[in-house]
Design a protein around this motif. Structure first.
Motif, PDB file in Angstrom:
ATOM      1  N   ASN A 192       1.773  15.379  -5.558  1.00 40.41           N
ATOM      2  CA  ASN A 192       1.698  13.938  -5.320  1.00 40.41           C
ATOM      3  C   ASN A 192       1.913  13.674  -3.837  1.00 40.41           C
ATOM      4  OD1 ASN A 192       1.582  11.171  -5.752  1.00 40.41           O
ATOM      5  ND2 ASN A 192       3.755  11.009  -6.238  1.00 40.41           N
ATOM      6  N   ALA A 193       1.269  12.643  -3.329  1.00 41.40           N
ATOM      7  CA  ALA A 193       1.441  12.257  -1.928  1.00 41.40           C
ATOM      8  C   ALA A 193       1.303  10.749  -1.808  1.00 41.40           C
ATOM      9  CB  ALA A 193       0.428  12.961  -1.038  1.00 41.40           C
ATOM     10  N   GLU A 194       2.256  10.113  -1.119  1.00 41.07           N
ATOM     11  CA  GLU A 194       2.247   8.671  -0.929  1.00 41.07           C
ATOM     12  C   GLU A 194       2.624   8.342   0.513  1.00 41.07           C
ATOM     13  OE1 GLU A 194       4.725   6.699  -3.740  1.00 41.07           O
ATOM     14  OE2 GLU A 194       3.970   7.837  -5.471  1.00 41.07           O
ATOM     15  N   PHE A 195       1.998   7.306   1.046  1.00 38.05           N
ATOM     16  CA  PHE A 195       2.297   6.870   2.412  1.00 38.05           C
ATOM     17  C   PHE A 195       2.227   5.355   2.466  1.00 38.05           C
ATOM     18  CE2 PHE A 195       2.547   7.053   6.934  1.00 38.05           C
ATOM     19  CZ  PHE A 195       1.771   5.994   7.396  1.00 38.05           C
ATOM     20  N   THR A 196       3.214   4.733   3.107  1.00 38.65           N
ATOM     21  CA  THR A 196       3.235   3.279   3.257  1.00 38.65           C
ATOM     22  C   THR A 196       3.585   2.918   4.695  1.00 38.65           C
ATOM     23  OG1 THR A 196       5.579   3.049   2.679  1.00 38.65           O
ATOM     24  CG2 THR A 196       3.982   2.980   0.862  1.00 38.65           C
ATOM     25  N   ALA A 197       3.129   1.748   5.107  1.00 38.08           N
ATOM     26  CA  ALA A 197       3.468   1.200   6.425  1.00 38.08           C
ATOM     27  C   ALA A 197       3.743  -0.284   6.258  1.00 38.08           C
ATOM     28  CB  ALA A 197       2.345   1.432   7.417  1.00 38.08           C
ATOM     29  N   THR A 198       4.791  -0.780   6.892  1.00 40.44           N
ATOM     30  CA  THR A 198       5.190  -2.176   6.755  1.00 40.44           C
ATOM     31  C   THR A 198       5.395  -2.819   8.129  1.00 40.44           C
ATOM     32  OG1 THR A 198       7.527  -1.557   6.612  1.00 40.44           O
ATOM     33  CG2 THR A 198       6.318  -1.763   4.542  1.00 40.44           C
ATOM     34  N   VAL A 199       5.143  -4.116   8.187  1.00 42.36           N
ATOM     35  CA  VAL A 199       5.373  -4.902   9.395  1.00 42.36           C
ATOM     36  C   VAL A 199       6.032  -6.207   8.968  1.00 42.36           C
ATOM     37  CG1 VAL A 199       4.311  -6.062  11.363  1.00 42.36           C
ATOM     38  CG2 VAL A 199       3.371  -3.892  10.561  1.00 42.36           C
ATOM     39  N   GLY A 200       7.059  -6.656   9.714  1.00 37.56           N
ATOM     40  CA  GLY A 200       7.753  -7.887   9.371  1.00 37.56           C
ATOM     41  C   GLY A 200       8.189  -8.668  10.584  1.00 37.56           C
ATOM     42  N   ASN A 201       8.908  -9.745  10.321  1.00 34.64           N
ATOM     43  CA  ASN A 201       9.406 -10.568  11.425  1.00 34.64           C
ATOM     44  C   ASN A 201      10.562  -9.877  12.129  1.00 34.64           C
ATOM     45  OD1 ASN A 201      11.191 -10.800   9.337  1.00 34.64           O
ATOM     46  ND2 ASN A 201      11.277 -13.043   9.328  1.00 34.64           N
ATOM     47  N   TYR A 202      11.048 -10.490  13.189  1.00 39.92           N
ATOM     48  CA  TYR A 202      12.089  -9.910  14.032  1.00 39.92           C
ATOM     49  C   TYR A 202      11.654  -8.542  14.587  1.00 39.92           C
ATOM     50  CZ  TYR A 202      15.088 -13.534  12.064  1.00 39.92           C
ATOM     51  OH  TYR A 202      15.614 -14.751  11.667  1.00 39.92           O
ATOM     52  N   GLY A 206       7.980  -0.300   9.877  1.00 44.55           N
ATOM     53  CA  GLY A 206       8.499   0.904   9.238  1.00 44.55           C
ATOM     54  C   GLY A 206       7.406   1.689   8.557  1.00 44.55           C
ATOM     55  N   THR A 207       7.722   2.912   8.197  1.00 41.78           N
ATOM     56  CA  THR A 207       6.786   3.779   7.512  1.00 41.78           C
ATOM     57  C   THR A 207       7.546   4.729   6.597  1.00 41.78           C
ATOM     58  OG1 THR A 207       5.023   5.422   7.816  1.00 41.78           O
ATOM     59  CG2 THR A 207       6.830   5.471   9.380  1.00 41.78           C
ATOM     60  N   THR A 208       6.919   5.099   5.483  1.00 40.76           N
ATOM     61  CA  THR A 208       7.518   6.036   4.537  1.00 40.76           C
ATOM     62  C   THR A 208       6.467   7.052   4.099  1.00 40.76           C
ATOM     63  OG1 THR A 208       6.982   4.687   2.596  1.00 40.76           O
ATOM     64  CG2 THR A 208       9.112   4.282   3.670  1.00 40.76           C
ATOM     65  N   PHE A 209       6.936   8.234   3.750  1.00 42.27           N
ATOM     66  CA  PHE A 209       6.052   9.282   3.227  1.00 42.27           C
ATOM     67  C   PHE A 209       6.795  10.035   2.139  1.00 42.27           C
ATOM     68  CE2 PHE A 209       5.080  13.827   3.123  1.00 42.27           C
ATOM     69  CZ  PHE A 209       3.751  13.786   2.739  1.00 42.27           C
ATOM     70  N   TYR A 210       6.078  10.320   1.052  1.00 39.51           N
ATOM     71  CA  TYR A 210       6.617  11.158  -0.021  1.00 39.51           C
ATOM     72  C   TYR A 210       5.537  12.126  -0.470  1.00 39.51           C
ATOM     73  CZ  TYR A 210       8.322  12.795  -4.511  1.00 39.51           C
ATOM     74  OH  TYR A 210       8.722  13.603  -5.543  1.00 39.51           O
ATOM     75  N   GLY A 211       5.907  13.405  -0.573  1.00 33.03           N
ATOM     76  CA  GLY A 211       4.979  14.411  -1.050  1.00 33.03           C
ATOM     77  C   GLY A 211       5.694  15.441  -1.886  1.00 33.03           C
ATOM     78  N   SER A 212       5.024  15.936  -2.917  1.00 37.84           N
ATOM     79  CA  SER A 212       5.584  16.973  -3.785  1.00 37.84           C
ATOM     80  C   SER A 212       4.470  17.911  -4.202  1.00 37.84           C
ATOM     81  CB  SER A 212       6.255  16.356  -5.020  1.00 37.84           C
ATOM     82  OG  SER A 212       5.294  15.691  -5.821  1.00 37.84           O
ATOM     83  N   VAL A 225      10.278  11.097   3.806  1.00 41.23           N
ATOM     84  CA  VAL A 225      10.683  10.666   5.144  1.00 41.23           C
ATOM     85  C   VAL A 225      10.565   9.152   5.215  1.00 41.23           C
ATOM     86  CG1 VAL A 225      10.260  10.850   7.624  1.00 41.23           C
ATOM     87  CG2 VAL A 225       9.849  12.833   6.134  1.00 41.23           C
ATOM     88  N   ASP A 226      11.574   8.516   5.799  1.00 40.06           N
ATOM     89  CA  ASP A 226      11.588   7.058   5.921  1.00 40.06           C
ATOM     90  C   ASP A 226      12.091   6.666   7.306  1.00 40.06           C
ATOM     91  OD1 ASP A 226      11.746   4.204   4.881  1.00 40.06           O
ATOM     92  OD2 ASP A 226      13.834   4.567   5.416  1.00 40.06           O
ATOM     93  N   TYR A 227      11.371   5.756   7.952  1.00 39.34           N
ATOM     94  CA  TYR A 227      11.805   5.240   9.254  1.00 39.34           C
ATOM     95  C   TYR A 227      11.578   3.737   9.281  1.00 39.34           C
ATOM     96  CZ  TYR A 227      12.169   4.301  14.229  1.00 39.34           C
ATOM     97  OH  TYR A 227      12.549   3.784  15.444  1.00 39.34           O
ATOM     98  N   LYS A 228      12.590   3.014   9.762  1.00 47.11           N
ATOM     99  CA  LYS A 228      12.501   1.565   9.874  1.00 47.11           C
ATOM    100  C   LYS A 228      13.175   1.120  11.159  1.00 47.11           C
ATOM    101  CE  LYS A 228      13.605  -2.773   7.501  1.00 47.11           C
ATOM    102  NZ  LYS A 228      14.255  -3.391   6.314  1.00 47.11           N
ATOM    103  N   ASN A 229      12.472   0.277  11.895  1.00 45.21           N
ATOM    104  CA  ASN A 229      12.995  -0.235  13.159  1.00 45.21           C
ATOM    105  C   ASN A 229      12.892  -1.745  13.172  1.00 45.21           C
ATOM    106  OD1 ASN A 229      12.387  -1.257  16.107  1.00 45.21           O
ATOM    107  ND2 ASN A 229      13.555   0.638  16.332  1.00 45.21           N
ATOM    108  N   GLN A 230      14.034  -2.375  13.405  1.00 43.65           N
ATOM    109  CA  GLN A 230      14.061  -3.831  13.559  1.00 43.65           C
ATOM    110  C   GLN A 230      14.431  -4.119  15.009  1.00 43.65           C
ATOM    111  OE1 GLN A 230      16.184  -6.197  10.593  1.00 43.65           O
ATOM    112  NE2 GLN A 230      16.887  -7.547  12.233  1.00 43.65           N
ATOM    113  N   GLY A 231      13.410  -4.339  15.824  1.00 43.55           N
ATOM    114  CA  GLY A 231      13.619  -4.468  17.262  1.00 43.55           C
ATOM    115  C   GLY A 231      14.482  -5.644  17.651  1.00 43.55           C
ATOM    116  N   ASP A 232      14.293  -6.784  17.001  1.00 43.67           N
ATOM    117  CA  ASP A 232      15.079  -7.985  17.306  1.00 43.67           C
ATOM    118  C   ASP A 232      16.108  -8.205  16.210  1.00 43.67           C
ATOM    119  OD1 ASP A 232      13.557  -8.403  19.559  1.00 43.67           O
ATOM    120  OD2 ASP A 232      12.120  -9.694  18.512  1.00 43.67           O
TER     121      ASP A 232
END
Length: 275
Positions: A192-202, A206-212, A225-232
């Motif tokens: 299985n393999a999944e990938f997401t990307a998100t954009v929001g206010n402030y 972020g982006t996530t990945f899952y693979g098995s 793997v998960d990474y999220k950055n809230q710059g403001d």
């Protein structure tokens, strides 16, 4: 049936039957009784065939949990329990454990440097590296002792089980309020393999990945793997002239599952977090 000179006559295919009837008798009662008798035992006691059982398309699926350290249906567990599956978590937009309070009744979560949990009003108000919460947190059966380790991401979680009330019999100390169990996805389920990307206010992104994948039929590995950055940040500290309540979080999870034979499974789990 005919009545002639006070006599009732029943005609059949072979003979004529005569029977003397008393005065004032109502012949239609006898006719009715005879009709029932002619039906035979098979017709008199015939039962309608059972209708086929049709399951409603909206019927709820059985939820399997490990609240008693074994797989069992949530309806058979004598514990007050709330369960969220991966679909419900994703639909709610919950990306870490602190967002569960919006979906689970009687659960409150506060951010005081570390995450503090309250179930039915019972919890620990202090937050430091050495403070252990009275609402215990587990991930794949491993106890998370510190409130600073309670920011577990949910993107690789199969389900979250929240057991309400004291659970000291099965989970030991620090379970006065209850237990929060996270069960990650099983690599043995297949590739299985999944990938997401998100954009929001402030200025949030972020982006996530899952693979098995399966190495053997009874050996599987997964990586998340998960990474999220809230710059403001949500606020501004006018004294220090800096932004506040901003975030830069990185998480990585690895899992190995090996099932040598039916009924036995060995699992290895690695979780690294930088928040």
């Amino acid at each position: 049936m005919q009545q002639v000179n006070g006599e009732s006559m029943f005609s059949t295919n072979k003979s004529l039957i005569r029977k003397k009837m008393p005065t004032g008798y109502r012949p239609w009662l006898m006719s009715s009784t005879l009709a029932v008798a002619l039906l035979g035992p098979g017709a008199a006691y015939a039962e309608p065939s059972a209708a086929p059982v049709v399951r409603s398309p909206g019927a709820l699926e059985e939820v399997i949990v490990t609240a008693e350290r074994r797989d069992a249906s949530a309806q058979d567990i004598p514990i007050s329990i709330s369960v969220l599956g991966n679909r419900e978590i994703q639909a709610a937009g919950a990306d870490n454990q602190t967002m569960l309070s919006a979906k689970i009744p009687s659960l409150s979560i506060y951010n005081q440097g570390g995450a503090t949990y309250f179930l039915r009003g019972i919890g620990t108000s202090g937050s430091s590296v050495n403070v252990e919460s009275s609402v215990a947190n587990y991930i794949d059966g491993v106890y998370l002792y510190s409130t600073y380790t309670n920011y577990a991401p949910l993107f690789a979680v199969e389900r979250v089980e929240v057991l309400k009330g004291p659970q000291g019999t099965l989970f030991g100390r620090n379970t006065t309020g209850g237990v929060i169990q996270m069960v990650t996805r099983d690599p043995l389920e297949g590739a299985n393999a999944e990938f997401t990307a998100t954009v929001g206010n402030y200025s949030t992104w972020g982006t996530t990945f899952y693979g098995s994948t399966l190495i053997e039929d009874n050996l599987g590995v997964s990586l998340a793997v998960d990474y999220k950055n809230q710059g403001d940040g949500y606020g501004w500290n006018s004294t220090r002239n800096t932004k506040t309540f901003w975030g830069d979080n990185f998480n990585i999870q690895g899992k190995v599952a090996y099932q040598p034979f039916a009924g036995t499974k060995l699992t290895g789990f690695l979780w690294y977090s930088d928040i």
